[in-house]
Design a protein around this motif. Structure first.
Motif, PDB file in Angstrom:
ATOM      1  N   ARG A 102      64.795 -32.494  93.352  1.00  0.00           N
ATOM      2  CA  ARG A 102      64.999 -32.864  94.748  1.00  0.00           C
ATOM      3  C   ARG A 102      63.734 -32.630  95.567  1.00  0.00           C
ATOM      4  O   ARG A 102      63.747 -32.769  96.773  1.00  0.00           O
ATOM      5  N   THR A 137      67.705 -38.223  93.944  1.00  0.00           N
ATOM      6  CA  THR A 137      68.648 -38.853  94.864  1.00  0.00           C
ATOM      7  C   THR A 137      68.499 -38.200  96.229  1.00  0.00           C
ATOM      8  O   THR A 137      67.408 -37.905  96.653  1.00  0.00           O
ATOM      9  N   LEU A 161      77.673 -41.971  99.823  1.00  0.00           N
ATOM     10  CA  LEU A 161      77.137 -43.087  99.051  1.00  0.00           C
ATOM     11  C   LEU A 161      77.873 -44.386  99.339  1.00  0.00           C
ATOM     12  O   LEU A 161      77.276 -45.435  99.535  1.00  0.00           O
ATOM     13  N   GLU A 198      69.742 -44.501  97.603  1.00  0.00           N
ATOM     14  CA  GLU A 198      69.849 -43.232  96.874  1.00  0.00           C
ATOM     15  C   GLU A 198      69.564 -43.392  95.385  1.00  0.00           C
ATOM     16  O   GLU A 198      69.637 -42.427  94.635  1.00  0.00           O
ATOM     17  N   LYS A 199      69.271 -44.609  94.959  1.00  0.00           N
ATOM     18  CA  LYS A 199      68.970 -44.895  93.551  1.00  0.00           C
ATOM     19  C   LYS A 199      70.117 -44.473  92.637  1.00  0.00           C
ATOM     20  O   LYS A 199      69.929 -43.801  91.617  1.00  0.00           O
ATOM     21  N   VAL A 200      71.307 -44.879  93.032  1.00  0.00           N
ATOM     22  CA  VAL A 200      72.519 -44.477  92.318  1.00  0.00           C
ATOM     23  C   VAL A 200      73.410 -45.704  92.107  1.00  0.00           C
ATOM     24  O   VAL A 200      73.464 -46.594  92.959  1.00  0.00           O
ATOM     25  N   SER A 253      72.081 -42.873  87.537  1.00  0.00           N
ATOM     26  CA  SER A 253      70.833 -43.296  88.168  1.00  0.00           C
ATOM     27  C   SER A 253      70.727 -44.817  88.071  1.00  0.00           C
ATOM     28  O   SER A 253      71.091 -45.409  87.060  1.00  0.00           O
ATOM     29  N   VAL A 307      74.578 -38.800  87.685  1.00  0.00           N
ATOM     30  CA  VAL A 307      74.374 -38.215  89.009  1.00  0.00           C
ATOM     31  C   VAL A 307      75.688 -37.565  89.428  1.00  0.00           C
ATOM     32  O   VAL A 307      76.752 -38.198  89.363  1.00  0.00           O
ATOM     33  N   LEU A 340      77.235 -37.538  97.179  1.00  0.00           N
ATOM     34  CA  LEU A 340      76.462 -36.765  96.230  1.00  0.00           C
ATOM     35  C   LEU A 340      76.996 -35.345  96.217  1.00  0.00           C
ATOM     36  O   LEU A 340      77.331 -34.783  97.262  1.00  0.00           O
TER      37      LEU A 340
END
Ligand code: FES
Length: 142
Positions: free
Chosen positions: A13, A44, A51, A68-70, A84, A130, A141
């Motif tokens: 992080r 993230t 999210l 958030e690349k999720v 991810s 994640v 998250l």
């Protein structure tokens, strides 16, 4: 210990984790933990970051949250997971979730929504999971 750092290290992080830099500034940012083993850092957002909502994630499909690349998926009704969205092949962002698979169109790697494992294409490493939690209808998250 799988790696050592001669400079400050940052966790996934981005939090400074080395105590060695106290009072001396940060001379450089060491690239700690080279991912030669195939591990991919999942960068993230902070825990509690919203999210999406449960109603926005189709059963048997998923929703890509670019910021958030999720990828949040719902393999079975009421079961939410997240992976991810950064392809483990060469780092493109995945672009679609279709027919139970997360798809990276850069070189056509497909990953299972159920466990993130590669099912076809050049990627050989699963998408990292994640941690998420569902609070009411909000998927966050963890
Ligand atoms: S970067 Fe995703 S398939 Fe190559």
């Amino acid at each position: 210990m799988t790696h050592s750092c001669s400079g400050p290290c940052f966790d996934r992080r981005g939090a400074l984790t080395a105590a060695a830099v106290a009072g001396v500034g940060i001379p450089f940012l060491a690239a700690c933990g080279n991912d030669s083993s195939g591990d991919v850092a999942v960068d993230t957002g902070p825990a509690g970051t919203s999210l999406t909502t449960t109603g926005s994630v189709p059963v048997g499909g998923g929703t890509i949250i670019d910021e958030e690349k999720v990828v949040v998926v719902q393999p079975r009704e009421g079961e939410f997971k997240a992976w991810s969205s950064i392809c483990t092949h060469q780092g493109c962002s995945v672009t679609a979730v279709e027919d139970g698979e997360i798809i990276c169109r850069c070189h056509s790697s497909h990953f299972s929504i159920d466990d993130g494992a590669p099912v076809s294409g050049p990627a050989s490493t699963p998408l990292p999971e994640v941690a998420i939690k569902v609070s009411g209808e909000d998927v966050q998250l963890a």
